[in-house]
Design a protein around this motif. Structure first.
Motif, PDB file in Angstrom:
ATOM      1  N   HIS A   1       0.828  -1.214   0.000  1.00 30.26           N
ATOM      2  CA  HIS A   1       0.000   0.000   0.000  1.00 30.26           C
ATOM      3  C   HIS A   1       0.868   1.273   0.000  1.00 30.26           C
TER       4      HIS A   1
ATOM      5  N   GLU B   1      -4.984  15.926  -3.131  1.00 32.37           N
ATOM      6  CA  GLU B   1      -3.875  15.054  -3.508  1.00 32.37           C
ATOM      7  C   GLU B   1      -3.429  15.574  -4.874  1.00 32.37           C
TER       8      GLU B   1
ATOM      9  N   PHE C   1      -9.163  11.535  -1.321  1.00 38.99           N
ATOM     10  CA  PHE C   1      -9.200  10.683  -0.113  1.00 38.99           C
ATOM     11  C   PHE C   1      -8.140  11.189   0.854  1.00 38.99           C
TER      12      PHE C   1
ATOM     13  N   GLY D   1      -1.274   9.214   8.026  1.00 38.82           N
ATOM     14  CA  GLY D   1      -1.720  10.208   7.062  1.00 38.82           C
ATOM     15  C   GLY D   1      -2.944  10.964   7.551  1.00 38.82           C
ATOM     16  N   ALA D   2      -3.886  10.237   8.127  1.00 40.43           N
ATOM     17  CA  ALA D   2      -5.098  10.899   8.616  1.00 40.43           C
ATOM     18  C   ALA D   2      -4.738  11.916   9.699  1.00 40.43           C
TER      19      ALA D   2
ATOM     20  N   ALA E   1       2.925  10.470   4.967  1.00 41.61           N
ATOM     21  CA  ALA E   1       2.901   9.300   5.868  1.00 41.61           C
ATOM     22  C   ALA E   1       3.406   8.118   5.042  1.00 41.61           C
ATOM     23  N   LYS E   2       2.655   7.014   5.040  1.00 40.84           N
ATOM     24  CA  LYS E   2       3.010   5.814   4.251  1.00 40.84           C
ATOM     25  C   LYS E   2       4.496   5.476   4.355  1.00 40.84           C
TER      26      LYS E   2
HETATM   27  C1  LIG Z   1      -3.761  10.338  -0.151  1.00 46.12           C
HETATM   28  C2  LIG Z   1      -3.984   9.743   1.215  1.00 46.12           C
HETATM   29  N1  LIG Z   1      -4.181  10.561   2.261  1.00 46.12           N
HETATM   30  C3  LIG Z   1      -4.367  10.079   3.505  1.00 46.12           C
HETATM   31  C4  LIG Z   1      -4.382   8.726   3.750  1.00 46.12           C
HETATM   32  C5  LIG Z   1      -4.589   8.222   5.135  1.00 46.12           C
HETATM   33  O1  LIG Z   1      -3.402   7.720   5.630  1.00 46.12           O
HETATM   34  P1  LIG Z   1      -3.409   6.743   6.887  1.00 46.12           P
HETATM   35  O2  LIG Z   1      -4.042   5.456   6.456  1.00 46.12           O
HETATM   36  O3  LIG Z   1      -1.957   6.588   7.245  1.00 46.12           O
HETATM   37  O4  LIG Z   1      -4.191   7.432   7.954  1.00 46.12           O
HETATM   38  C6  LIG Z   1      -4.183   7.827   2.684  1.00 46.12           C
HETATM   39  C7  LIG Z   1      -4.213   6.368   2.909  1.00 46.12           C
HETATM   40  O5  LIG Z   1      -4.320   5.559   2.036  1.00 46.12           O
HETATM   41  C8  LIG Z   1      -3.982   8.355   1.384  1.00 46.12           C
HETATM   42  O6  LIG Z   1      -3.805   7.558   0.339  1.00 46.12           O
END
Ligand SMILES: Cc1ncc(COP(=O)(O)O)c(C=O)c1O
Length: 395
Positions: A52, A190, A138, A111-112, A251-252
């Protein structure tokens, strides 16, 4: 440590003790090395899904593993109530990796959480409540991030959301111009919406958003959770168009798989962030910071940004030459291959060849690739051979 080792035993135990929030592939991954993971039966898989988008430096990069081991033996954790050497080095390295090498970071875990902090900052910095986000964006599953997420599949969880978000189609500057007003704290996007279809807008669109925000006193927020740190073939997506947002969230793969998120604030925005504005017990923990510093060193010293650009171009060229491939969208190593066959069928046939890739919820024809940035000519060739055998032209 002992535990279940066969696929059936692992699946049975997970399903018995976890709530069923995830759809799983019929596969248990137990080890990883570079662009490959190994299943419970010891079979190697080519991982063009990158866990992912997390395996930015490949799975278990020896340098990241060594940094984590060393830090784990010294100090696993201490909170932000004290200063810490690993945190100091990681924050410096991340700011220096940032566009222009200036600004400051807030370290968190996901990420959130990074998007939550960025949205809060936008509101406090401007004194305005509103957010203009993309209808195909997203940003995470926490309530604030979800409330700024346009993709309906995720928003519809059955309860109320945080008010204040307006949505416009990605790529439509006129729609953004109509939506950004005196109450708008931020425009959030994004730069390449990943679940939203891996589409790239024109340079004028991104430059137009920057100008619009400047003219109307709103901040520009780039969610670079998927696109950041070299994935698009430039260090940051905005580098493609000469656009610098006021905040990047990431993040990621930022710490190669150790949970870590961050907000990178421009100098101007950082100057307004005060004690108590944000906080997180685990954010900036020494273990994640050691992994973050090592990840950035690997990206820089192994030339992974340039490699992502080169491997992405090779995949694009090779895929477009195959029967049944209609289009390849994206940048660097964030790609969507649109096929005549349904992506589900192509992905299943790739799995028969032990190749992992992903899908795009909003485009049933697209196979999405998020491989490690370490993927080079050999892995690209192996993937293209598997894709040809997976018959993108056959339903
Ligand atoms: C563009 C984007 N933003 C935020 C997130 C959220 O990240 P997390 O799952 O680490 O909270 C993701 C997760 O897939 C994402 O792809």
């Amino acid at each position: 440590m002992t535990g279940p080792s066969s696929f059936d035993a692992i699946r049975e135990m997970e399903d018995r003790f976890q709530v069923p929030t995830y759809a799983h592939l019929p596969l248990a991954v137990v080890r990883g090395e570079g662009c490959r993971v190994f299943d419970s039966e010891g079979n190697p898989w080519l991982d063009f899904y990158g866990g992912h988008a997390v395996a930015l430096t490949g799975h278990s990069h020896p340098r990241v593993v060594a940094a984590v081991r060393e830090q784990a033996g010294r100090l696993l954790f201490y909170s932000n109530i004290v200063y810490n050497d690993a945190r100091a080095r990681a924050a410096k390295a991340l700011v220096e990796f940032g566009p222009g090498g200036a600004g400051k970071v807030f370290l968190c875990n996901s990420g959130a959480e990074a998007n939550e902090a960025a949205l809060k900052t936008a509101r406090t910095a401007t004194g305005r409540p509103g957010v203009v986000a993309m209808s195909d964006g997203f940003h995470g599953r926490t309530l604030g991030a979800l409330s700024a997420t346009g993709l309906g599949k995720y928003r519809d969880y059955g309860g109320p959301l945080v008010p204040g978000s307006a949505f416009v189609p990605f790529g439509d500057l006129a729609a953004a111009e109509a939506a950004v007003g005196p109450d708008t704290a931020a425009v959030l996007l994004e730069p390449v919406p990943s679940l939203g279809g891996v589409r790239v807008a024109s340079p004028e669109y991104y430059r137009g958003l920057r100008r619009l925000c400047d003219e109307r006193g709103a901040l520009l927020l780039f969610d670079e959770v998927q696109t950041g740190l070299g994935r698009t073939g430039r260090a940051w997506a905005g580098d493609h168009w000469g656009v610098r947002p006021d905040m990047h969230t990431m993040a990621k793969g930022v710490a190669s798989g150790v949970p870590c998120g961050a907000v990178l604030f421009s100098e101007r925005i950082a100057a307004g962030v005060k004690e108590g504005d944000h906080g997180s017990t685990f954010g900036g923990g020494p273990l994640a910071c050691a992994a973050l510093e090592a990840t950035l060193a690997v990206i820089r010293e192994e030339g992974l940004v340039a490699r992502a650009a080169a491997s992405g171009a090779a995949i694009r060229e090779g895929a477009l030459a195959l029967p049944g491939v209609r289009e390849v969208r994206g940048l660097g190593l964030l790609l969507a291959i649109s096929c005549e066959a349904p992506a589900k069928a192509v992905l299943a046939r790739l799995r028969e060849r032990r190749v992992l890739a992903s899908s795009v919820s909003s485009d049933p024809s697209a196979v999405r690739l998020l491989p490690p940035l370490t993927a080079g000519p050999a892995e690209v060739e192996e993937f293209l051979e598997a894709l040809a055998a997976a018959r993108p032209d056959q339903p």
